[in-house]
Design an enzyme around this catalytic site. Structure first.
Site: not given
Ligand code: PGA
Length: 243
Positions: A9, A11, A96, A98, A165, A171, A204
């Site tokens: 991904n 991003k 996702h 985010e 996730e 991250g 991660s």
């Protein structure tokens, strides 16, 4: 049979030029990748077209990072299914964290996007997962259960990938213990009608923990952010070693 799906991904990273540079470094590593592993790169919209041309005939499948539920219309800033399929996109990340956190995505809009993806023959990767606060409050299981219940209304489980996730692991370098990821993914599986849905772990994932993650019996792949941006690093993840 559950498929192994390893997806990068990207991003909001990589211009077209940078995407092609990545492919130059990455593709030769795939010679050692076992055939049964599916490899996906979810690039920014602007890089999809040129990547599609460069990936033609290769085993790497292209993914997008969003899809709107309408076929077309006055939806500034959104992207429609036919725009993705026309250029050879096969997968799309939906829900996702985010998108949920910064762009107001809800279980209801996630559901609309999942169904749209399937309508256009794309395989959606549905992301679910809890925040640190929710985990500490013991709400992980109920939260994920709600995300699945609402997200999967009328969704065809024959054409679906799920990514677990945990948000606190994204991250941060703070990976979820592989055994704990395995446990939650096992729970997710109990809520599905189709036992063959591939369920990835994301958060991660790095070259130094992928082997341990993939050694877990419930985990069918990985959704990789930061470590997918560098060719050698993502290649090592795709070529994880079986214990
Ligand atoms: P990360 O991101 O690998 O950088 O933690 C994962 C993701 O957001 O899908």
């Amino acid at each position: 049979m559950r498929k192994i799906v390893i997806a990068g991904n990207w991003k909001m990273y990589k211009t077209q030029t940078e995407s092609l540079e990545f492919l130059q470094g990455f593709m030769s590593h795939l010679e050692e990748t076992p055939d049964e592993r599916e490899v996906v790169l979810a690039a920014p919209f602007t890089a999809l077209s040129i990547m599609s041309k460069n990936l033609h005939g290769s085993r790497v499948q292209l993914g997008a990072q969003n899809i709107h539920w309408e076929e077309m219309g006055a939806y500034t800033g959104e992207i429609a299914g036919p725009m993705l399929t026309e250029i050879g996109v096969r997968f799309v990340i939906v829900g996702h964290s985010e998108r949920r956190q910064y762009f107001g995505e809800t279980d209801e809009t996630v559901n609309l996007r999942l169904k749209a993806a399937q309508r256009y023959g794309l395989t959606p990767i549905l992301c679910v997962g809890e925040t640190k606060q929710q985990r500490d409050a013991g709400e992980t299981e109920s939260l994920i259960s709600t995300q699945l219940k609402k997200g999967l209304v009328d969704v065809d489980q024959e054409n679906l990938v799920i990514a677990y996730e945990p948000i606190w692991a994204i991250g941060t370098g703070d990976t979820c213990e592989s055994k704990e990821a395995n446990r939650v993914i096992g729970l997710i599986r109990t809520q599905l009608i189709n036992p063959n849905v591939s369920i990835q772990y994301g958060g991660s994932v790095k070259p130094n923990n992928i082997d341990e993650i993939m050694a877990q019996p419930e985990i069918d792949g990985a959704l990789v952010g930061g470590a997918s941006l560098e060719a050698a690093s993502f290649a090592r993840i795709v070529n994880f070693q079986k214990g």
